[in-house]
Design an enzyme around this catalytic site. Structure first.
Site, PDB file in Angstrom:
ATOM      1  N   ALA A 295      71.402 -18.883 -19.872  1.00 25.57           N
ATOM      2  CA  ALA A 295      71.357 -20.197 -20.515  1.00 25.57           C
ATOM      3  C   ALA A 295      70.813 -21.186 -19.494  1.00 25.57           C
ATOM      4  O   ALA A 295      70.889 -20.952 -18.283  1.00 25.57           O
ATOM      5  CB  ALA A 295      72.753 -20.594 -20.963  1.00 25.57           C
TER       6      ALA A 295
ATOM      7  N   GLU B  64      77.671 -15.534 -14.272  1.00 25.37           N
ATOM      8  CA  GLU B  64      78.283 -16.846 -14.558  1.00 25.37           C
ATOM      9  C   GLU B  64      79.374 -17.197 -13.556  1.00 25.37           C
ATOM     10  O   GLU B  64      79.593 -18.360 -13.229  1.00 25.37           O
ATOM     11  CB  GLU B  64      78.879 -16.860 -15.976  1.00 25.37           C
ATOM     12  CG  GLU B  64      77.853 -16.837 -17.105  1.00 25.37           C
ATOM     13  CD  GLU B  64      77.435 -15.439 -17.540  1.00 25.37           C
ATOM     14  OE1 GLU B  64      77.653 -14.482 -16.770  1.00 25.37           O
ATOM     15  OE2 GLU B  64      76.881 -15.303 -18.644  1.00 25.37           O
TER      16      GLU B  64
ATOM     17  N   GLY C  36      73.339 -15.382 -20.200  1.00 28.86           N
ATOM     18  CA  GLY C  36      73.008 -15.446 -21.625  1.00 28.86           C
ATOM     19  C   GLY C  36      71.850 -14.509 -21.983  1.00 28.86           C
ATOM     20  O   GLY C  36      71.745 -14.049 -23.117  1.00 28.86           O
TER      21      GLY C  36
HETATM   22  N1  DAK Z   1      68.592 -22.116 -15.964  1.00 26.48           N
HETATM   23  C1  DAK Z   1      67.694 -23.058 -15.611  1.00 26.48           C
HETATM   24  N2  DAK Z   1      66.667 -22.795 -14.775  1.00 26.48           N
HETATM   25  C2  DAK Z   1      66.565 -21.562 -14.276  1.00 26.48           C
HETATM   26  C3  DAK Z   1      67.501 -20.539 -14.588  1.00 26.48           C
HETATM   27  C4  DAK Z   1      68.560 -20.858 -15.499  1.00 26.48           C
HETATM   28  N3  DAK Z   1      69.449 -19.967 -15.888  1.00 26.48           N
HETATM   29  N4  DAK Z   1      67.135 -19.425 -13.914  1.00 26.48           N
HETATM   30  C5  DAK Z   1      66.037 -19.731 -13.219  1.00 26.48           C
HETATM   31  N5  DAK Z   1      65.678 -21.024 -13.417  1.00 26.48           N
HETATM   32  C6  DAK Z   1      64.553 -21.738 -12.854  1.00 26.48           C
HETATM   33  C7  DAK Z   1      64.767 -22.074 -11.382  1.00 26.48           C
HETATM   34  O1  DAK Z   1      65.545 -23.251 -11.260  1.00 26.48           O
HETATM   35  C8  DAK Z   1      63.353 -22.260 -10.905  1.00 26.48           C
HETATM   36  O2  DAK Z   1      62.895 -23.513 -11.329  1.00 26.48           O
HETATM   37  P1  DAK Z   1      62.113 -24.498 -10.303  1.00 26.48           P
HETATM   38  O3  DAK Z   1      63.008 -24.650  -9.130  1.00 26.48           O
HETATM   39  O4  DAK Z   1      60.835 -23.747  -9.970  1.00 26.48           O
HETATM   40  O5  DAK Z   1      61.877 -25.749 -11.072  1.00 26.48           O
HETATM   41  C9  DAK Z   1      62.573 -21.217 -11.704  1.00 26.48           C
HETATM   42  O6  DAK Z   1      63.396 -20.905 -12.830  1.00 26.48           O
HETATM   43  C10 DAK Z   1      62.329 -19.936 -10.912  1.00 26.48           C
HETATM   44  O7  DAK Z   1      63.582 -19.474 -10.434  1.00 26.48           O
HETATM   45  P2  DAK Z   1      63.848 -19.165  -8.869  1.00 26.48           P
HETATM   46  O8  DAK Z   1      62.972 -19.976  -8.001  1.00 26.48           O
HETATM   47  O9  DAK Z   1      65.305 -19.267  -8.661  1.00 26.48           O
HETATM   48  O10 DAK Z   1      63.359 -17.646  -8.804  1.00 26.48           O
HETATM   49  P3  DAK Z   1      63.911 -16.497  -7.858  1.00 26.48           P
HETATM   50  O11 DAK Z   1      63.007 -15.336  -8.074  1.00 26.48           O
HETATM   51  O12 DAK Z   1      64.117 -16.997  -6.463  1.00 26.48           O
HETATM   52  O13 DAK Z   1      65.357 -16.134  -8.431  1.00 26.48           O
HETATM   53  C11 DAK Z   1      66.973 -15.639 -10.171  1.00 26.48           C
HETATM   54  C12 DAK Z   1      65.479 -15.596  -9.715  1.00 26.48           C
HETATM   55  C13 DAK Z   1      67.004 -15.147 -11.628  1.00 26.48           C
HETATM   56  C14 DAK Z   1      67.776 -14.662  -9.313  1.00 26.48           C
HETATM   57  C15 DAK Z   1      67.522 -17.072 -10.018  1.00 26.48           C
HETATM   58  O14 DAK Z   1      66.608 -17.952 -10.673  1.00 26.48           O
HETATM   59  C16 DAK Z   1      68.876 -17.238 -10.618  1.00 26.48           C
HETATM   60  O15 DAK Z   1      69.878 -16.827 -10.027  1.00 26.48           O
HETATM   61  N6  DAK Z   1      68.929 -17.859 -11.819  1.00 26.48           N
HETATM   62  C17 DAK Z   1      70.176 -18.205 -12.466  1.00 26.48           C
HETATM   63  C18 DAK Z   1      70.845 -16.974 -13.047  1.00 26.48           C
HETATM   64  C19 DAK Z   1      72.170 -17.308 -13.697  1.00 26.48           C
HETATM   65  O16 DAK Z   1      73.085 -17.784 -13.039  1.00 26.48           O
HETATM   66  N7  DAK Z   1      72.256 -17.097 -14.987  1.00 26.48           N
HETATM   67  C20 DAK Z   1      73.450 -17.364 -15.759  1.00 26.48           C
HETATM   68  C21 DAK Z   1      73.411 -18.783 -16.259  1.00 26.48           C
HETATM   69  S1  DAK Z   1      74.894 -19.213 -17.185  1.00 26.48           S
HETATM   70  C22 DAK Z   1      76.860 -20.152 -24.498  1.00 26.48           C
HETATM   71  C23 DAK Z   1      75.748 -19.373 -24.550  1.00 26.48           C
HETATM   72  C24 DAK Z   1      75.291 -18.774 -23.397  1.00 26.48           C
HETATM   73  C25 DAK Z   1      75.917 -18.981 -22.190  1.00 26.48           C
HETATM   74  C26 DAK Z   1      77.035 -19.739 -22.156  1.00 26.48           C
HETATM   75  C27 DAK Z   1      77.530 -20.329 -23.324  1.00 26.48           C
HETATM   76  N8  DAK Z   1      77.342 -20.810 -25.665  1.00 26.48           N
HETATM   77  C28 DAK Z   1      76.514 -20.817 -26.856  1.00 26.48           C
HETATM   78  C29 DAK Z   1      78.575 -21.501 -25.685  1.00 26.48           C
HETATM   79  C30 DAK Z   1      75.344 -18.408 -20.991  1.00 26.48           C
HETATM   80  C31 DAK Z   1      75.532 -18.920 -19.758  1.00 26.48           C
HETATM   81  C32 DAK Z   1      74.627 -18.519 -18.680  1.00 26.48           C
HETATM   82  O17 DAK Z   1      73.718 -17.755 -18.865  1.00 26.48           O
END
Ligand code: DAK
Length: 270
Positions: free
Chosen positions: A78, A144, A121
Site C-alpha cells: 500500500a 508491515e 498489500g
Molecule cells: N509506498 C510508497 N512508495 C513506495 C513504496 C510504498 N509501499 N515502496 C516503494 N516506494 C517508492 C519509494 O519511496 C521510491 O520513491 P522515490 O524515493 O524514488 O520517490 C520508489 O518507490 C523506489 O523505491 P526504492 O528507492 O525504495 O527502491 P529500492 O529498490 O531501494 O527498494 C523496496 C525497494 C521494495 C525494498 C523498498 O522500496 C521498500 O521497502 N518499500 C516499502 C515496502 C513496504 O514496507 N511495504 C508494505 C507497505 S504497508 C489496507 C490495505 C493494504 C494494506 C493495509 C491496509 N486496508 C484496505 C485497510 C497494506 C499495507 C502495506 O502494504
C-alpha cells in the site's frame, strides 16, 4: 444508442491512469502501472483496479483474468506516503477495505503473474487471486511490522492458512522477505518460471481454463473458496448443490455429449 458490440468495445477500451488493460481472446490482462513507486497501491489505483476487474467480470467475452505488474515490482505494498498521516478515524471513514472487498468477490478466476516485489498489500493482493505464477525474481513478504503496523488486507489470515502458524508467524513478525522458490515450496505459488516466459505461462494456464464451461469454472472457484469459511460438512453440502445445479446447464449436456462423441466440447456459458 450504442450497439452491443460498441458497448463491449467501450468496456474493454476503458483507460486508466494507473493500469493498463487488454483483452486477448478470452483472457483479460490487467497490468498495475505506477512504476515510479514500484506500483504502490494508493486509493486511486485500487479504485481503478476494482473497476477494471468488475468490468471484466461482467464481460462475457472474458473468461479468465491475469493480474500482473512490472518486471521490477508487482506491487511494493500500500502507498506509505498516502497512509503516513492517517488516524484511526480517518482510516475507518475512508474504509479502503471496501474497495479490496470488491476484488474478493470477483467471480471469474484471476491468475496473478508476479515478478519482482510483492510486498505488504502487494503480497495480500496476490493472495486474493486464485492462482499465482511467479518469476524467479519474485520476492514476497509482509514487511508491515517494519513500519509499525501489521498486515491489514488479509495477510495474517491468508498467509497463515497456506503456511501454517509457525512459518506465518516468523514471516509476519520478522517482516523478512521470501523468495519465489520458498513461496512455491510452502504452497503459495503454483510454479516458478524464468522472467522471460512469465506471461506466456500465465496465458497458457488462462487459455486452458478458458476452454472449460464458464459456469462450472465459476461454481468450482466458489466451492474452493468456501473451504475458508465453512466446516467440512457445510462445504460438502455446498459442493453437492453446485454439482446438481450444473445439470440444468447446456454446458453439462454439451460436455458429456462431446465426451461420448469423442470430440472437444464447445462451451457457451449457458
Ligand atoms: N509506498 C510508497 N512508495 C513506495 C513504496 C510504498 N509501499 N515502496 C516503494 N516506494 C517508492 C519509494 O519511496 C521510491 O520513491 P522515490 O524515493 O524514488 O520517490 C520508489 O518507490 C523506489 O523505491 P526504492 O528507492 O525504495 O527502491 P529500492 O529498490 O531501494 O527498494 C523496496 C525497494 C521494495 C525494498 C523498498 O522500496 C521498500 O521497502 N518499500 C516499502 C515496502 C513496504 O514496507 N511495504 C508494505 C507497505 S504497508 C489496507 C490495505 C493494504 C494494506 C493495509 C491496509 N486496508 C484496505 C485497510 C497494506 C499495507 C502495506 O502494504
Amino acid at each position: 444508442m450504442t450497439t452491443k458490440l460498441e458497448e463491449k468495445e467501450m468496456t474493454t477500451a476503458t483507460t486508466y491512469k494507473n493500469l493498463r488493460t487488454e483483452v486477448t481472446g478470452a483472457t483479460a490482462v490487467v497490468t498495475l502501472n505506477r512504476p515510479q513507486v514500484l506500483n504502490a497501491l494508493n486509493t486511486e489505483l485500487m479504485t481503478e483496479l476494482a473497476d477494471a476487474l468488475q468490468n471484466f467480470d461482467r464481460d462475457e467475452q472474458v473468461r479468465v483474468i491475469i493480474l500482473t505488474g512490472g518486471e521490477r515490482a508487482f506491487a511494493a505494498g500500500a502507498d506509505i506516503k498516502e497512509m503516513a498521516d492517517e488516524s484511526t478515524v480517518s482510516m475507518m471513514l475512508r474504509d479502503n477495505l471496501a474497495i479490496w472487498d470488491k476484488i474478493r468477490f470477483i467471480k471469474k478466476p484471476i491468475i496473478a503473474a508476479i515478478s519482482g516485489f510483492a510486498l505488504g498489500g502487494g503480497c495480500e493482493l496476490a493472495m486474493m487471486c486464485d492462482m499465482i505464477i511467479a518469476s524467479e525474481t519474485a520476492q514476497f513478504g509482509q514487511p508491515e511490522i517494519n513500519i509499525g503496523v501489521i498486515p491489514g488486507a488479509g495477510g495474517t489470515q491468508r498467509l497463515t492458512r497456506v503456511f501454517g502458524k509457525y512459518r506465518a508467524m516468523e514471516i509476519i513478525l520478522s517482516g523478512r522477505p521470501f523468495s519465489a522458490k520458498e513461496a512455491c515450496e510452502l504452497g503459495l505459488v503454483n510454479r516458478v518460471v524464468p522472467v522471460e516466459v512469465l506471461m506466456d505461462e500465465a496465458h497458457a494456464l488462462a487459455a486452458e481454463i478458458a476452454k472449460k464451461s464458464p459456469l462450472a469454472v465459476r461454481l468450482a472457484k466458489e466451492a474452493v473458496l468456501k473451504t475458508y469459511e465453512m466446516t467440512l460438512n457445510e462445504g460438502l453440502q455446498f459442493e453437492r448443490k453446485s454439482f446438481y445445479m450444473l445439470f440444468d446447464s447446456k454446458d453439462q449436456k454439451e460436455g458429456m455429449k462431446a465426451f461420448l462423441e469423442k470430440r472437444p466440447a464447445n462451451f457457451t456459458g449457458r
